[in-house]
Design a protein around this motif. Structure first.
Motif, PDB file in Angstrom:
ATOM      1  N   MET A   1      18.513  49.319  43.111  1.00 54.25           N
ATOM      2  CA  MET A   1      17.383  48.592  42.289  1.00 54.25           C
ATOM      3  C   MET A   1      16.335  50.024  42.006  1.00 54.25           C
ATOM      4  O   MET A   1      16.190  50.754  42.774  1.00 54.25           O
ATOM      5  N   PRO A  93      18.768  46.518  38.120  1.00 56.07           N
ATOM      6  CA  PRO A  93      17.573  45.557  37.834  1.00 56.07           C
ATOM      7  C   PRO A  93      16.368  45.910  38.464  1.00 56.07           C
ATOM      8  O   PRO A  93      16.396  46.657  39.412  1.00 56.07           O
ATOM      9  N   VAL A  99      17.367  41.015  31.083  1.00 60.57           N
ATOM     10  CA  VAL A  99      18.607  40.895  31.637  1.00 60.57           C
ATOM     11  C   VAL A  99      19.494  40.280  30.839  1.00 60.57           C
ATOM     12  O   VAL A  99      19.158  39.227  29.917  1.00 60.57           O
ATOM     13  N   VAL A 118      13.806  39.367  34.514  1.00 56.58           N
ATOM     14  CA  VAL A 118      13.768  39.530  35.876  1.00 56.58           C
ATOM     15  C   VAL A 118      12.629  39.281  36.507  1.00 56.58           C
ATOM     16  O   VAL A 118      11.445  39.812  36.194  1.00 56.58           O
ATOM     17  N   VAL A 121      14.168  41.108  42.705  1.00 56.11           N
ATOM     18  CA  VAL A 121      15.478  41.086  43.068  1.00 56.11           C
ATOM     19  C   VAL A 121      15.490  41.109  44.823  1.00 56.11           C
ATOM     20  O   VAL A 121      14.632  41.621  45.117  1.00 56.11           O
ATOM     21  N   LYS A 125      20.698  39.057  44.838  1.00 55.39           N
ATOM     22  CA  LYS A 125      20.371  38.143  43.844  1.00 55.39           C
ATOM     23  C   LYS A 125      19.478  38.517  42.837  1.00 55.39           C
ATOM     24  O   LYS A 125      18.263  38.939  43.330  1.00 55.39           O
ATOM     25  N   ILE A 126      19.518  37.921  41.678  1.00 57.81           N
ATOM     26  CA  ILE A 126      18.821  38.415  40.529  1.00 57.81           C
ATOM     27  C   ILE A 126      18.131  37.261  40.126  1.00 57.81           C
ATOM     28  O   ILE A 126      18.334  36.217  39.790  1.00 57.81           O
ATOM     29  N   THR A 128      15.426  35.138  37.856  1.00 54.71           N
ATOM     30  CA  THR A 128      15.019  35.371  36.549  1.00 54.71           C
ATOM     31  C   THR A 128      14.183  34.190  36.057  1.00 54.71           C
ATOM     32  O   THR A 128      14.371  32.984  36.656  1.00 54.71           O
ATOM     33  N   GLU A 145      25.451  39.390  39.565  1.00 53.32           N
ATOM     34  CA  GLU A 145      25.631  40.123  38.564  1.00 53.32           C
ATOM     35  C   GLU A 145      27.042  40.280  37.708  1.00 53.32           C
ATOM     36  O   GLU A 145      27.277  40.890  37.027  1.00 53.32           O
ATOM     37  N   TYR A 151      20.493  45.832  31.648  1.00 56.35           N
ATOM     38  CA  TYR A 151      19.160  45.408  31.694  1.00 56.35           C
ATOM     39  C   TYR A 151      18.136  46.465  30.830  1.00 56.35           C
ATOM     40  O   TYR A 151      18.568  47.760  30.425  1.00 56.35           O
TER      41      TYR A 151
END
Length: 246
Positions: A1, A93, A99, A118, A121, A125-126, A128, A145, A151
């Protein structure tokens, strides 16, 4: 990240706006206040009832005062390409990033179907905030993902615009006056005036001051560009609702 700067006010301002809209639901006939706003902005009524994931982001960016760095789009592939053109496209991310998804699992910008923001993170896992998900909602989602194309980073757009060279428009007569002084003009005074003008211009470039008469690139779509894009959209990019996955 990617590591986000502590002074990234774009993220703070944008998320402050979008979180206040959580729970918003699309009205009958696919009507949303975000589509209505975008239709008024572009003078194109087709957007009033169009898929609204990206129009919501445009609306939120406007409310947060960060449109120049977030962009103002309804068509997600064009929005992703805009980030790419501003050296602000990445596969990493971070909070505040936009995203972009391709529900078919592709990895190319032309296949992008959807966009969100986003929020954080965590554990791979993202997390959102997305509009027009689960058919009608604006809500939080947790994504892996597998469907993410990339992104867009608003903070990188700001960096690009801030560090781009400023073009200074000097009047030609400021230079030619020395070689061809007017009758009665003291050549020494003309030289001093020219040196002062050049020094001022150099100072403006060095300090990054933006003046209206100087050519400075911005991220906002101007109204003429919007009108042209809207006309093109009617032919090749007519918004249509795509099947969204949970």
């Amino acid at each position: 990240m990617l590591e986000r700067s502590q002074d990234d006010t774009i993220t703070q301002d944008l998320l402050a706006v979008v979180t206040r809209e959580l729970g918003y639901r699309e009205k009958a006939g696919q009507h949303t206040k975000f589509g209505a706003w975008y239709a008024d902005l572009t003078k194109d009524p087709q957007y009033r009832n169009a898929p609204w994931c990206d129009m919501f982001i445009a609306w939120a960016a406007d409310k947060a005062g960060v449109t120049d760095y977030v962009g103002e789009f309804a068509w997600t592939p064009s929005h992703a390409r805009w980030f790419e053109q501003h050296d602000a496209w990445t596969d990493q991310p971070e909070p505040g990033a936009l995203v972009f998804f391709d529900w078919a699992g592709g990895n190319g910008i032309p296949g992008i179907d959807h966009v969100g923001i986003v929020e954080k993170v965590e554990n791979g896992k993202i997390h959102t905030i997305e509009a027009n998900v689960d058919k009608v909602w604006l809500k939080r989602k947790v994504r892996d993902e597998s469907k993410i194309v990339g992104y867009g980073l608003p903070r990188k757009v700001r960096e690009t615009l801030t560090t781009s060279p400023t073009t200074v428009e000097l009047r030609p007569d400021a230079v030619t006056a020395v070689a061809n002084p007017s009758p009665g003009l003291d050549p020494t005074a003309a030289v001093a005036t020219t040196v002062l003008a050049l020094a001022l211009a150099a100072s403006l470039v060095a300090t990054g001051i933006h003046v209206r008469r100087f050519a400075v690139s911005t991220g906002r779509h101007r109204r003429k560009a919007r009108a042209a894009a809207a006309a093109d959209t009617q032919i090749t990019e007519t918004p249509r609702r795509r099947a969204l996955t949970p």
